[in-house]
Enzyme design. Structure first.
Site: not given
Ligand code: COA
Length: 258
Positions: A132, A112, A64, A109
């Protein structure tokens, strides 16, 4: 056809390929994406025989949209969950099968969404998890329900309670993924499975999916009764006659969906 901003919808013969297309945000599922997904899935159901869902860039979907989540109150959550539930239930219950072609991160998500699909094929580079808990919440779109049905309650608890991100190999080992392929073979393999399904009678495919889905909600006795009723109805179709005659006449069947 409807134009979308966050997703791409293409048709190859009678296979629909839906690509999450917000790579700069790792295809995070904001409300616009989920609304577009629902619209697309509703359109696809009447136009295609199989739906493939994949992502552009290095993610299938990273969950999400946390920016959106951070502004929500409980009522927003309920509204948003209704949309998510409608979308995932539609994918799960529509008559045509869906294949998740998981190219990269499938988190929250995203995981999911993959679990709502009927078949999961993943690139060896994909990663999975329900993280989450790391941001103080729990899965809200089926993670606590579909995950244990696929991998068992113990493994689901481990993933949901630790928020751990696992490799594609591990996801395959625990049964979260049905098939693992090299990154460059992912779409070819998903298309191959889709084409194989398209060769079958669409009525038999739809009934098989319904019967299999019922194994999640019915006890064995009722499930067997339901299976038998679907099985026997199929004997009224031209496709069943064609399939059996083709076998006996040693030729390929030509199914017409009747
Ligand atoms: N929601 C909103 N934005 C997200 C996102 C999410 N779930 N996951 C990634 N992004 C965005 C980041 O904020 C970043 O945006 P920016 O460039 O404007 O700062 C962009 O996507 C790239 O992500 P980044 O974190 O820089 O990539 P990474 O390769 O370093 O890390 C992940 C990848 C997947 C490990 C990391 O993005 C992450 O932990 N994301 C969240 C996952 C999560 O908790 N999902 C469940 C949500 S309920």
């Amino acid at each position: 056809m409807v134009e979308f901003e966050r997703i791409k919808l293409e048709f190859v013969d009678n296979i629909a390929v839906l690509t999450l297309n917000r790579p700069e945000k790792l295809n995070a599922l904001d409300s616009k994406t989920r609304t577009e997904l629902l619209q697309a899935v509703e359109e696809v159901e009447n136009r295609a025989r199989v739906l493939i869902i994949t992502g552009s860039g290095k993610a299938f979907a990273a969950g999400a949209d946390i920016g959106e989540l951070s502004k929500r109150n409980p009522l927003d959550c309920i509204e948003s969950a209704k949309l998510g539930t409608r979308l995932f239930t539609k994918i799960e219950e529509m008559d045509i099968p869906s294949i998740a072609a998981i190219n990269g991160y499938a988190l929250g998500g995203g995981c999911e969404l993959a679990m709502a699909c009927d078949i999961r094929v993943a690139s060896k580079k994909a990663k999975f998890g329900q993280p989450e808990i790391n941001i103080g919440i729990i899965p809200g779109a089926g993670g606590t329900q579909r995950l244990p049905r696929l991998v068992g309650v113990g493994m689901a608890k481990k993933l949901v309670l630790t928020g751990e991100i696992i490799s594609a190999e591990e996801a395959y080992r625990i049964g979260l993924v049905d098939e693992l392929v090299d990154e460059d073979k992912l779409m070819d393999r998903a298309m191959e499975i889709a084409r194989r399904i398209c060769e079958k009678s669409p009525i038999a495919v739809a009934f098989a999916k319904r019967a299999l889905n019922s194994s999640n909600s019915m006890n064995l006795h009722d499930g067997l009764e339901y299976e038998l009723s679907l099985f026997s109805i199929l004997f009224s179709t031209e496709d069943a006659k064609e399939g059996m005659n083709a076998f006996l006449e040693k030729r390929k069947p030509e199914f017409r969906g009747r």
